[in-house]
Design a protein around this motif. Structure first.
Motif, PDB file in Angstrom:
ATOM      1  N   MET A   1       0.950  -1.394   0.133  1.00 31.67           N
ATOM      2  CA  MET A   1       0.046  -0.024  -0.068  1.00 31.67           C
ATOM      3  C   MET A   1       0.944   1.268   0.028  1.00 31.67           C
ATOM      4  N   THR A   2       0.516   1.950  -0.875  1.00 30.78           N
ATOM      5  CA  THR A   2       1.409   3.458  -0.986  1.00 30.78           C
ATOM      6  C   THR A   2       0.897   4.528  -0.210  1.00 30.78           C
ATOM      7  N   ILE A   3       1.521   4.955   0.777  1.00 31.96           N
ATOM      8  CA  ILE A   3       1.143   6.171   1.625  1.00 31.96           C
ATOM      9  C   ILE A   3       1.366   7.471   0.871  1.00 31.96           C
ATOM     10  N   THR A   4       2.407   7.639   0.421  1.00 27.66           N
ATOM     11  CA  THR A   4       2.889   8.798  -0.410  1.00 27.66           C
ATOM     12  C   THR A   4       3.474   8.298  -1.627  1.00 27.66           C
ATOM     13  N   LYS A   5       4.144   9.049  -2.660  1.00 25.29           N
ATOM     14  CA  LYS A   5       4.951   8.651  -3.612  1.00 25.29           C
ATOM     15  C   LYS A   5       6.007   8.013  -3.096  1.00 25.29           C
ATOM     16  N   ASP A   6       6.538   8.133  -1.972  1.00 22.88           N
ATOM     17  CA  ASP A   6       7.918   7.600  -1.595  1.00 22.88           C
ATOM     18  C   ASP A   6       7.906   6.679  -0.398  1.00 22.88           C
ATOM     19  N   ILE A   8       6.143   3.600   1.535  1.00 24.61           N
ATOM     20  CA  ILE A   8       5.241   2.377   1.339  1.00 24.61           C
ATOM     21  C   ILE A   8       4.821   1.684   2.696  1.00 24.61           C
ATOM     22  N   PHE A   9       3.758   1.291   2.867  1.00 24.01           N
ATOM     23  CA  PHE A   9       3.141   0.319   3.977  1.00 24.01           C
ATOM     24  C   PHE A   9       3.561  -1.046   3.805  1.00 24.01           C
ATOM     25  N   VAL A  10       4.383  -1.521   4.589  1.00 26.62           N
ATOM     26  CA  VAL A  10       4.948  -2.982   4.464  1.00 26.62           C
ATOM     27  C   VAL A  10       4.509  -3.737   5.721  1.00 26.62           C
ATOM     28  N   GLY A  11       3.392  -3.204   6.584  1.00 33.89           N
ATOM     29  CA  GLY A  11       2.960  -3.963   7.838  1.00 33.89           C
ATOM     30  C   GLY A  11       2.146  -5.079   7.301  1.00 33.89           C
ATOM     31  N   VAL A  12       1.426  -5.765   8.230  1.00 36.69           N
ATOM     32  CA  VAL A  12       0.669  -6.897   8.114  1.00 36.69           C
ATOM     33  C   VAL A  12      -0.378  -6.877   8.923  1.00 36.69           C
ATOM     34  N   GLY A  28      -8.740  -9.027  15.071  1.00 33.09           N
ATOM     35  CA  GLY A  28      -7.551  -8.769  14.377  1.00 33.09           C
ATOM     36  C   GLY A  28      -6.717  -7.706  14.964  1.00 33.09           C
ATOM     37  N   MET A  29      -5.368  -7.523  14.215  1.00 31.27           N
ATOM     38  CA  MET A  29      -4.578  -6.508  14.601  1.00 31.27           C
ATOM     39  C   MET A  29      -3.631  -6.283  13.612  1.00 31.27           C
ATOM     40  N   THR A  30      -3.221  -4.947  13.527  1.00 29.02           N
ATOM     41  CA  THR A  30      -2.323  -4.456  12.466  1.00 29.02           C
ATOM     42  C   THR A  30      -0.893  -4.386  13.193  1.00 29.02           C
ATOM     43  N   TYR A  31       0.086  -4.938  12.505  1.00 26.22           N
ATOM     44  CA  TYR A  31       1.253  -4.486  12.895  1.00 26.22           C
ATOM     45  C   TYR A  31       2.079  -3.794  11.625  1.00 26.22           C
ATOM     46  N   ASN A  32       2.128  -2.518  11.952  1.00 24.57           N
ATOM     47  CA  ASN A  32       2.501  -1.290  10.948  1.00 24.57           C
ATOM     48  C   ASN A  32       4.018  -1.253  10.935  1.00 24.57           C
ATOM     49  N   SER A  33       4.441  -1.230   9.599  1.00 22.68           N
ATOM     50  CA  SER A  33       5.940  -0.944   9.150  1.00 22.68           C
ATOM     51  C   SER A  33       6.048  -0.135   8.100  1.00 22.68           C
ATOM     52  N   ASN A  58       6.663  -8.501   2.414  1.00 22.63           N
ATOM     53  CA  ASN A  58       6.326  -6.980   1.931  1.00 22.63           C
ATOM     54  C   ASN A  58       7.282  -6.134   1.985  1.00 22.63           C
ATOM     55  N   VAL A  59       8.406  -6.114   2.767  1.00 17.24           N
ATOM     56  CA  VAL A  59       9.596  -5.369   2.571  1.00 17.24           C
ATOM     57  C   VAL A  59      10.423  -5.393   1.375  1.00 17.24           C
ATOM     58  N   LYS A  60      10.720  -6.822   1.122  1.00 16.51           N
ATOM     59  CA  LYS A  60      11.404  -7.212  -0.010  1.00 16.51           C
ATOM     60  C   LYS A  60      10.731  -6.701  -1.311  1.00 16.51           C
ATOM     61  N   LYS A  61       9.430  -6.732  -1.312  1.00 12.67           N
ATOM     62  CA  LYS A  61       8.522  -6.186  -2.654  1.00 12.67           C
ATOM     63  C   LYS A  61       8.791  -4.791  -2.656  1.00 12.67           C
ATOM     64  N   ALA A  62       8.792  -4.238  -1.558  1.00  6.03           N
ATOM     65  CA  ALA A  62       8.965  -2.626  -1.810  1.00  6.03           C
ATOM     66  C   ALA A  62      10.250  -2.182  -2.102  1.00  6.03           C
ATOM     67  N   LEU A  63      11.345  -3.009  -1.699  1.00  3.22           N
ATOM     68  CA  LEU A  63      12.503  -2.556  -1.901  1.00  3.22           C
ATOM     69  C   LEU A  63      13.019  -2.968  -3.182  1.00  3.22           C
ATOM     70  N   LYS A  64      12.391  -3.697  -4.085  1.00  2.00           N
ATOM     71  CA  LYS A  64      12.564  -4.148  -5.513  1.00  2.00           C
ATOM     72  C   LYS A  64      14.117  -4.384  -5.584  1.00  2.00           C
ATOM     73  N   GLY A  65      14.588  -5.152  -4.803  1.00  2.92           N
ATOM     74  CA  GLY A  65      16.038  -5.849  -5.187  1.00  2.92           C
ATOM     75  C   GLY A  65      16.862  -4.672  -4.417  1.00  2.92           C
TER      76      GLY A  65
END
Length: 382
Positions: A1-6, A8-12, A28-33, A58-65
């Protein structure tokens, strides 16, 4: 999920979680990062161990390598820091950002050598990522001693640690009730420290609040901030009367609900809660949100019924104060509930007890109803 252009939400969003911190029922519960993608890349906190696999994906997907440059640790509690060692081993060139207390406490949870990888920050220190610059503000005892928040001046984001969090999964829309239950049960004891943080935040131009639990807040921020201001000052948010009761055979419940009906008939907003039927964190939260409280309980073993005694101990532990409290007791031969409740309330600050106490002996009678009518009138007048 994109918060702003730069950013990115990578929580669960853990929709299967039913209990938080081993005691609070949740849907339920969210763990935000979050990840900030800039010339330098910063990961903002990690997540709980039981969701670490999904979080890391989620982190790896946001980092794109790409390789992260920093991990910012706002709060070391395990539900936000379980991934520190994992990230440190996966990205050996990544620096870890925290304050003195962060790194003093970190070895209690992680056996990882950060000797040459620590960046220790203090009040108003900054970390430039490129377009984005983070400014760090210390928030001790909101609600652990090492807590800090950070402000991104580019996107005007406050990364607020546990502040402005709430119970529940991401799809839950009721922020106020679950935000209040989270605040009073988790953070509520530390109102003075929350006030200090709010004063710091008031100097910032904030457009987005990114907490470590619950929804990212983008709209009507004044509403959320005003609630935190009211709650942390231990002021009443809700008008009317909150009636809390427990009952062994239904007679005390009848007295409590009769009082509630009388109040409603007189035009007074009223809410009731049976602390036997529902876990006590709900009643605790509402007890803080109202200014006028009624406690109704049977006598028990020359004291008061245990669920009410337990609730009062919890209220004391959360710094319950500044309330008007009326009491209803029930005792067939030696009523003791009111004296026990008074003794427990006497250890709390600025509690006004409404006199006289209404004493019911066994079943509710017409004379008892008259006393309840008089109590309702007094509560409305106060």
């Amino acid at each position: 999920m994109t918060i702003t252009k730069d950013v990115i939400f990578v929580g669960v969003d853990d929709t299967k979680c039913t209990t938080f911190e081993g005691q609070y029922p949740v849907s339920g519960m969210t763990y935000n990062s979050y990840v900030i993608m800039d010339d330098k890349i910063a990961i903002m906190d990690t997540a709980d161990e039981h969701v670490s696999e999904a979080w890391l994906a989620n982190v790896k997907k946001a980092l794109k390598g790409k390789q992260p440059d920093y991990l910012v640790v706002h709060h070391l509690e395990p539900d936000h820091s379980a991934g520190i060692k994992m990230l440190a081993e996966l990205y050996p060139d990544m620096k870890v950002v925290g304050n003195d207390k962060t790194f003093a406490m970190l070895p209690q949870y992680h056996n990882v050598d950060l000797t040459d990888r620590k960046i220790v920050v203090k009040e108003n220190d900054t970390l430039c990522l490129g377009k984005h610059t983070l400014t760090f503000l210390m928030a001790p005892m909101v609600h652990w001693p090492e807590v800090m928040v950070s402000y991104d001046s580019c996107d005007k984001i406050l990364f607020s640690a546990d502040g402005f969090g709430r119970f529940g999964a991401m799809a839950d829309k009721d922020w106020a009730d679950e935000g209040a239950r989270y605040y009073f049960n988790i953070v509520g004891k530390y109102g003075m420290q929350v006030q200090l943080l709010l004063k710091k935040a008031a100097k910032l131009d904030i457009s987005i609040i990114c907490p470590l639990h619950g929804n990212v807040l983008k709209d009507n921020l004044a509403y959320y901030i005003s609630l935190y201001d009211t709650w942390s000052k231990y002021q009443a948010e809700k008008q009317g009367v909150f009636v809390i009761y427990c009952s062994m055979h239904g007679n005390t419940a009848k007295a409590a609900n009769t009082l509630a009906d009388i109040l409603r008939q007189k035009g007074c907003p009223v809410e009731t809660e049976c602390i036997v039927c529902k876990e006590s964190s709900f009643a605790l939260s509402n007890a803080f949100r109202y200014g006028k409280i009624v406690l109704a309980a049977p006598s028990y073993n020359a004291g008061v019924m245990p669920p009410m005694e337990d609730l009062l101990h919890h209220l004391k532990g959360k710094n319950f104060c500044n309330k008007t409290v009326a009491l209803i007791e029930n005792g067939s031969w030696a009523p003791s509930g009111a004296n026990t409740m008074k003794a427990l309330l006497s250890d709390m600050k600025n509690i006004t007890i409404v006199e006289p106490v209404v004493t019911v002996c066994g079943a509710l009678k017409d004379a008892d109803v008259e006393h309840l009518i008089a109590l309702a009138d007094k509560l409305i007048e106060l």
